[in-house]
Design a protein around this motif. Structure first.
Motif, PDB file in Angstrom:
ATOM      1  N   SER A 232      13.724   2.122  12.308  1.00 64.73           N
ATOM      2  CA  SER A 232      14.621   2.556  11.237  1.00 64.73           C
ATOM      3  C   SER A 232      13.874   2.776   9.917  1.00 64.73           C
ATOM      4  O   SER A 232      14.456   3.204   8.946  1.00 64.73           O
ATOM      5  N   GLY A 233      12.558   2.473   9.904  1.00 65.33           N
ATOM      6  CA  GLY A 233      11.762   2.695   8.712  1.00 65.33           C
ATOM      7  C   GLY A 233      10.384   2.087   8.865  1.00 65.33           C
ATOM      8  O   GLY A 233      10.070   1.489   9.892  1.00 65.33           O
ATOM      9  N   PHE A 234       9.559   2.232   7.808  1.00 66.96           N
ATOM     10  CA  PHE A 234       8.194   1.708   7.869  1.00 66.96           C
ATOM     11  C   PHE A 234       7.674   1.392   6.472  1.00 66.96           C
ATOM     12  O   PHE A 234       8.183   1.910   5.470  1.00 66.96           O
ATOM     13  N   THR A 235       6.640   0.567   6.420  1.00 64.16           N
ATOM     14  CA  THR A 235       5.900   0.238   5.209  1.00 64.16           C
ATOM     15  C   THR A 235       4.477  -0.079   5.634  1.00 64.16           C
ATOM     16  O   THR A 235       4.261  -0.549   6.757  1.00 64.16           O
ATOM     17  N   VAL A 236       3.503   0.134   4.757  1.00 56.17           N
ATOM     18  CA  VAL A 236       2.128  -0.280   5.007  1.00 56.17           C
ATOM     19  C   VAL A 236       1.723  -1.253   3.911  1.00 56.17           C
ATOM     20  O   VAL A 236       1.916  -0.973   2.719  1.00 56.17           O
ATOM     21  N   ILE A 237       1.190  -2.408   4.324  1.00 55.58           N
ATOM     22  CA  ILE A 237       0.727  -3.416   3.367  1.00 55.58           C
ATOM     23  C   ILE A 237      -0.718  -3.783   3.707  1.00 55.58           C
ATOM     24  O   ILE A 237      -1.228  -3.413   4.757  1.00 55.58           O
ATOM     25  N   LYS A 238      -1.356  -4.515   2.812  1.00 52.59           N
ATOM     26  CA  LYS A 238      -2.665  -5.076   3.135  1.00 52.59           C
ATOM     27  C   LYS A 238      -2.540  -6.592   3.030  1.00 52.59           C
ATOM     28  O   LYS A 238      -1.784  -7.121   2.209  1.00 52.59           O
ATOM     29  N   ALA A 239      -3.254  -7.287   3.917  1.00 52.77           N
ATOM     30  CA  ALA A 239      -3.214  -8.746   3.951  1.00 52.77           C
ATOM     31  C   ALA A 239      -4.505  -9.254   4.576  1.00 52.77           C
ATOM     32  O   ALA A 239      -5.199  -8.512   5.277  1.00 52.77           O
ATOM     33  N   ASP A 240      -4.806 -10.510   4.323  1.00 52.19           N
ATOM     34  CA  ASP A 240      -6.024 -11.118   4.862  1.00 52.19           C
ATOM     35  C   ASP A 240      -5.963 -11.317   6.370  1.00 52.19           C
ATOM     36  O   ASP A 240      -7.000 -11.357   7.022  1.00 52.19           O
ATOM     37  N   SER A 241      -4.756 -11.462   6.928  1.00 55.37           N
ATOM     38  CA  SER A 241      -4.623 -11.777   8.356  1.00 55.37           C
ATOM     39  C   SER A 241      -3.237 -11.376   8.847  1.00 55.37           C
ATOM     40  O   SER A 241      -2.330 -11.140   8.047  1.00 55.37           O
TER      41      SER A 241
ATOM     42  N   GLU B 188       0.822  -1.205   0.000  1.00 56.24           N
ATOM     43  CA  GLU B 188       0.000   0.000   0.000  1.00 56.24           C
ATOM     44  C   GLU B 188       0.859   1.258   0.000  1.00 56.24           C
ATOM     45  O   GLU B 188       0.646   2.159  -0.791  1.00 56.24           O
ATOM     46  N   ILE B 189       1.802   1.340   0.940  1.00 57.55           N
ATOM     47  CA  ILE B 189       2.702   2.492   1.067  1.00 57.55           C
ATOM     48  C   ILE B 189       4.108   1.943   1.259  1.00 57.55           C
ATOM     49  O   ILE B 189       4.390   1.333   2.297  1.00 57.55           O
ATOM     50  N   PRO B 190       4.995   2.103   0.275  1.00 56.82           N
ATOM     51  CA  PRO B 190       6.343   1.544   0.428  1.00 56.82           C
ATOM     52  C   PRO B 190       7.071   2.088   1.653  1.00 56.82           C
ATOM     53  O   PRO B 190       7.864   1.392   2.265  1.00 56.82           O
ATOM     54  N   GLY B 191       6.777   3.337   2.023  1.00 54.04           N
ATOM     55  CA  GLY B 191       7.424   3.926   3.187  1.00 54.04           C
ATOM     56  C   GLY B 191       8.827   4.390   2.891  1.00 54.04           C
ATOM     57  O   GLY B 191       9.228   4.531   1.739  1.00 54.04           O
ATOM     58  N   ASN B 192       9.585   4.602   3.960  1.00 51.88           N
ATOM     59  CA  ASN B 192      10.942   5.135   3.852  1.00 51.88           C
ATOM     60  C   ASN B 192      11.730   4.784   5.098  1.00 51.88           C
ATOM     61  O   ASN B 192      11.147   4.460   6.136  1.00 51.88           O
ATOM     62  N   PRO B 193      13.045   4.910   5.005  1.00 54.62           N
ATOM     63  CA  PRO B 193      13.844   4.860   6.234  1.00 54.62           C
ATOM     64  C   PRO B 193      13.509   6.097   7.056  1.00 54.62           C
ATOM     65  O   PRO B 193      13.003   7.092   6.525  1.00 54.62           O
ATOM     66  N   VAL B 194      13.778   6.043   8.348  1.00 57.31           N
ATOM     67  CA  VAL B 194      13.558   7.201   9.215  1.00 57.31           C
ATOM     68  C   VAL B 194      14.836   7.547   9.954  1.00 57.31           C
ATOM     69  O   VAL B 194      15.717   6.709  10.122  1.00 57.31           O
ATOM     70  N   GLY B 195      14.913   8.785  10.410  1.00 57.01           N
ATOM     71  CA  GLY B 195      16.059   9.245  11.185  1.00 57.01           C
ATOM     72  C   GLY B 195      15.910   8.888  12.655  1.00 57.01           C
ATOM     73  O   GLY B 195      14.991   8.172  13.052  1.00 57.01           O
ATOM     74  N   GLN B 196      16.819   9.408  13.444  1.00 54.78           N
ATOM     75  CA  GLN B 196      16.808   9.164  14.891  1.00 54.78           C
ATOM     76  C   GLN B 196      15.473   9.571  15.486  1.00 54.78           C
ATOM     77  O   GLN B 196      15.005  10.678  15.265  1.00 54.78           O
TER      78      GLN B 196
END
Length: 106
Positions: free
Chosen positions: A66-75, A39-47
């Motif tokens: 150190s980073g994030f992503t958003v995905i969709k899944a059944d469970s 859904e959202i690839p996201g990015n690395p994050v700083g301190q």
């Protein structure tokens, strides 16, 4: 379909051009493999800074993001299975925290 937040912990930042290229290729392949679940690839994050009633700590806490992503899944099980393919998990340099995003109507 529920959304899940992947919060990355650890990992390393490559500096050698060949290592940067290999790292980017690994992440790109993983994202491509997830297909429409991404859904959202996201990015690395700083301190990170931790804000609490005691004040603000700028040390990132015991396990800084150190980073994030958003995905969709059944469970949650399907989401954690996808997280196992994360390049940081595969190469042993980090981990992925997986949490379902709960929609709240305001």
């Amino acid at each position: 379909m529920p959304q899940y937040l992947f919060v990355y912990h650890g990992g390393t930042t490559p500096t050698d051009p060949a290592e940067i290229e290999a790292t980017m290729a690994a992440w790109g392949a993983w994202f491509q493999n997830m297909g429409p679940a991404l859904e959202i690839p996201g990015n690395p994050v700083g301190q990170s800074h931790t804000v609490s009633a005691d004040g603000v700590a700028d040390n990132g806490g015991s396990n800084p993001a150190s980073g994030f992503t958003v995905i969709k899944a059944d469970s949650i099980e399907a989401a954690t299975e996808m997280a196992k393919g994360c390049p940081m998990v595969v190469n042993g340099s980090g981990s992925v925290e997986v949490a379902e995003i709960h929609e709240i109507e305001m």
